[in-house]
Structures are given as C-alpha cells and as structure tokens.
Design a protein around this motif. Structure first.
Motif, PDB file in Angstrom:
ATOM      1  N   GLY A 191       0.794  -1.230   0.000  1.00  0.00           N
ATOM      2  CA  GLY A 191       0.000   0.000   0.000  1.00  0.00           C
ATOM      3  C   GLY A 191       0.822   1.274   0.000  1.00  0.00           C
ATOM      4  N   ASN A 196       3.436   7.012   3.956  1.00  0.00           N
ATOM      5  CA  ASN A 196       2.031   7.050   3.541  1.00  0.00           C
ATOM      6  C   ASN A 196       1.133   6.180   4.420  1.00  0.00           C
TER       7      ASN A 196
ATOM      8  N   ASP B 112       8.568  12.745  -5.071  1.00  0.00           N
ATOM      9  CA  ASP B 112      10.030  12.801  -5.131  1.00  0.00           C
ATOM     10  C   ASP B 112      10.534  11.448  -5.614  1.00  0.00           C
ATOM     11  N   GLN B 114      11.192   8.838  -4.177  1.00  0.00           N
ATOM     12  CA  GLN B 114      10.550   7.690  -3.532  1.00  0.00           C
ATOM     13  C   GLN B 114       9.061   7.603  -3.860  1.00  0.00           C
ATOM     14  N   GLY B 115       8.608   8.460  -4.756  1.00  0.00           N
ATOM     15  CA  GLY B 115       7.215   8.363  -5.170  1.00  0.00           C
ATOM     16  C   GLY B 115       6.325   9.422  -4.543  1.00  0.00           C
ATOM     17  N   PRO B 116       5.037   9.139  -4.468  1.00  0.00           N
ATOM     18  CA  PRO B 116       4.060  10.128  -4.011  1.00  0.00           C
ATOM     19  C   PRO B 116       3.975  10.183  -2.494  1.00  0.00           C
ATOM     20  N   TYR B 117       3.577  11.329  -1.988  1.00  0.00           N
ATOM     21  CA  TYR B 117       3.321  11.457  -0.544  1.00  0.00           C
ATOM     22  C   TYR B 117       2.309  12.573  -0.328  1.00  0.00           C
ATOM     23  N   ALA B 118       1.616  12.494   0.809  1.00  0.00           N
ATOM     24  CA  ALA B 118       0.601  13.494   1.129  1.00  0.00           C
ATOM     25  C   ALA B 118       1.261  14.732   1.719  1.00  0.00           C
ATOM     26  N   ALA B 205      -2.211   9.034  -2.737  1.00  0.00           N
ATOM     27  CA  ALA B 205      -0.778   8.688  -2.778  1.00  0.00           C
ATOM     28  C   ALA B 205      -0.596   7.175  -2.705  1.00  0.00           C
ATOM     29  N   ASN B 206      -1.382   6.524  -1.865  1.00  0.00           N
ATOM     30  CA  ASN B 206      -1.297   5.060  -1.765  1.00  0.00           C
ATOM     31  C   ASN B 206      -1.757   4.393  -3.053  1.00  0.00           C
ATOM     32  N   ALA B 209       0.964   4.566  -5.514  1.00  0.00           N
ATOM     33  CA  ALA B 209       1.991   3.559  -5.187  1.00  0.00           C
ATOM     34  C   ALA B 209       1.515   2.172  -5.611  1.00  0.00           C
ATOM     35  N   ILE B 210       0.253   1.899  -5.409  1.00  0.00           N
ATOM     36  CA  ILE B 210      -0.327   0.612  -5.831  1.00  0.00           C
ATOM     37  C   ILE B 210      -0.300   0.501  -7.355  1.00  0.00           C
ATOM     38  N   ARG B 213       3.236  -0.419  -8.360  1.00  0.00           N
ATOM     39  CA  ARG B 213       3.630  -1.787  -8.008  1.00  0.00           C
ATOM     40  C   ARG B 213       2.900  -2.821  -8.856  1.00  0.00           C
TER      41      ARG B 213
END
Lengths: 225, 225
Positions: A191, A196, B112, B114-118, B205-206, B209-210, B213
């Motif tokens: 997830g 996050n 960034d 490492q990917g998305p973040y809130a 954001a999750n 990421a999903i 992946r």
C-alpha cells in the motif's frame, strides 16, 4: 494481480499479538490460528492473556503470555494496543523486538459528539512512531481497516477485504502480505511506504462513519488489482 | 446498502468543472456529459476550455468558458485544479460560488524519488481549505480517488469504484452522491465529515503507489455496504 512472488512459508513462524485481549487482537489471533499458524496472545497481565487465549481454543493453537514474553516468542509481532499506550509499550520492548518484523495495526483516533476523527501524530503516523522507537526492528503497518466484529465472529467464514501493507522493507511487506493472505477472503496488498501510513490509519475514522450511516461493518477493496 | 433516500433530480442542473482541461477534469466532464447532464468546463483561458470541450463532443453536451463564467453557470461546481493554485482560484471566485454546492476534488500531493506522498495542509485538507475560503458555499469533498486514465478512456464503459463524499451538509452530500451515481459502475457513498477529508485526499498517494507496483488503475470499493 500481476505475477506474485512465491509466498514466504509462515508455517514455521510464531505470530505474536501484543494487546491481544481487545476485540481487534482477539479477532486477528482467531483468524491466524484458524489458518493453522502458531499464535501467542500478549497482554500486560499474562493471566488475562491466557484467559483470552483459552477463549480461542475452538479456532486453533493460541497461548497467552505477558507482552514481553509474547514479543520474545514471536517471529512476526503485531501491535494492537490502544493508541494511548502505544509509545510506552514499544519503548519498553525495544530489546525483545530487535531484528523482528513488527506489524503496527494501531489507529490514532479520537471520538466526540460528532463521531470519529483522526488524531495528528507528531511522527506522522502510529507506524512511523513505531519505526522511530524501534530502530532495530523491521516495522510495517497493516490490518488497520479490518472490522473487529467480523474477525471475532466464528460464523463469518470469509473476510472480504484488502489489507494495505505499508513499509520500506520489501521482504517484510511481502511477508506481512502473505500473513494477510492466510485468512479466507483477505488479500494482502502493498500500500505504499511508511510515510504514507497515516492516511490508511486515519481512514478507519471514515469507515466508522460509514458503519454508522449504513449500519455496516465496512472494509476496503482496491479495484483493478 | 440501507434504504436510500430518493435521488435528487440532476437533469435540470448544470455541472461546472473548474480546471476542467486537465485529465481528471476532462474525464469527469466526459462521464457526466455521457450521462446526459449539462456540463460546463472552466479554465483560466476560456479558449482552452472551449477547445477541451470540443474534444468531448462525442460524449454529450459540454461547453467551455472561463473559470468565472463556469462558476456562475454551474449549480454544482467541481474544483479540479492543481493544489498549487487551489487557494488563489477559490478566493477569486468567492462571489460566483456563494450559495452553490462546491465539490472539492483536489489531492494535495508531493512527488520525489521515492514516489508520491501526502502534503500537510494547514486547514487539514484541501476540502477544509475550500470551506474556510468559501463561507457562503456548501463545500463537499468527493471524486478524489478516481483514475483519470479510466475516466478519459471512452472504451471503458463502467468505472467500478465507490466515491467517498465528505461533508457536514446532508442535502449537499446526498446531491453529490447522486451525481457520482450517474456514472455506470460508480457509487456515491457518504464518507464522513469535512474533518475526515484529509485521509481520503491523501489516500490517492497510496493508490498511485499501488498503480506503480501492480501496473493498475486502482480505485476503492467499500465492502459490506
């Protein structure tokens, strides 16, 4: 789902559930025991943990112990304590939890007349607080959005929900995904990273609001995966 | 689902989509137009909005206008702008949006390596920022977690997802639920009060990421409702 990696073998591992005498902890212990896994319930009071474990004897192998003994026994250690005691418990078990996969399941929520709401956490989330307090453990967040009512009900055969597994350690998140996969109907899904985790914990407030509006035991499924 | 209230009649209403020339805005406009609703796309540049609207002519009735003219025309006004321009746009349209149902669809996210973040939002969430800036509007949060790729693809006939609708004004959240219900496969669901909007915005954001992946266009379904 895209090609999954081979599932790690959980049959030789012990699953510890700290704070395992509450509804969520008992419910998760019930489901893991029913899947044939070796489960240890932990509580501040070892006798209380033994009593709760005895109540799960119909499901499978569950024993009770103090939180410290359960942490020592577990290969994968779930943390299912109230948010109020979260930091204190983890600080006290730093040595026992070193090197282990620690699965934080805690939702920092408040309740008032208008219902549930997410608390602000200095570290960002309960899971990140655990990671900060347990630098030698492999901290993962998971099992935040699963209904304790459904987990505890032995007449419910399948828990139709996805478990979002948050973490920065791929082998640890894979292992915890496979732990979720042992429960019929439940699917472990990566997830996102630890940073996050907050929103997944906080989403439990929305699910509680949904439960109240629709008289449900709401869970989450991710579509198109 | 428990007995639903009768659905409000949307056929006499105009749906405005501010920031409607981006993928999410175009995609939502496409789906509402395809359901037979009257849709106005707004953009800072009216010509750009007209060009984007012309590209949706295969779906239904969509016209383009400046954001201010679209806000004036709309009975329900969706805000689908980038987070960077969110506060500024809403402040500039306070008069046009007075008395209207304003649906905030904005996800304050950062990206960034490492990917998305809130992102942390001072008011708690984009939706609460909108409510603070538009005290005379009826602000609701919704459509945060819907894949723009699926919305925009005319070969995708059904969007299998639940739209969590956040708000403190029951008639407004009911109306926006019924707006989500016009899209085949989509289900509008009350998701909690405005103060619980943050985690629904941040959950995007999750989902990103999903998507990375699992090579998916992930959405959310709530189980047991």
């Amino acid at each position: 789902m895209t090609d999954p990696a081979p599932e790690p073998d959980l049959s030789s591992l012990t699953i510890a559930v700290l704070g395992g005498t509450g509804p969520q902890g008992r419910g998760l212990a019930r489901r893991f025991a029913a899947a044939g896994l070796d489960v240890v319930l932990g509580s501040r009071d070892a006798q209380r943990a033994q009593d709760a474990a005895a109540g799960l004897a119909d499901a499978g192998r569950v024993r009770g112990a103090s939180n410290a003994d359960a942490a020592t026994a577990g290969d994968i250690v779930l943390v299912v304590v109230p948010w109020d005691g979260h930091a204190e418990l983890l600080e006290s078990l730093r040595d026992e939890l070193a090197g282990k996969v620690v699965v934080d399941c805690v939702n920092p929520l408040g309740f008032d007349k208008q219902g549930p709401y997410a608390l602000r956490v200095k570290e960002g989330s309960a899971t990140e607080q655990a990671a900060a307090l347990l630098p030698e453990s492999r901290v993962v967040g998971a099992f935040h959005n699963v209904s304790a009512v459904l987990l505890e009900d032995p007449t419910v055969e399948r828990i139709e929900t996805d478990v979002l597994v948050l973490g920065d350690d791929r082998a640890a998140t894979d292992l915890v995904q496979s732990l979720a996969d042992v429960v019929p109907g439940m699917r472990g899904m990566y997830g996102g990273r630890l940073r996050n985790a907050h929103q997944v914990e906080a989403l439990t407030a929305n699910l509680i609001a949904i439960n109240r509006r629709y008289k449900a035991h709401a869970g989450v499924r991710v579509t198109d995966v």
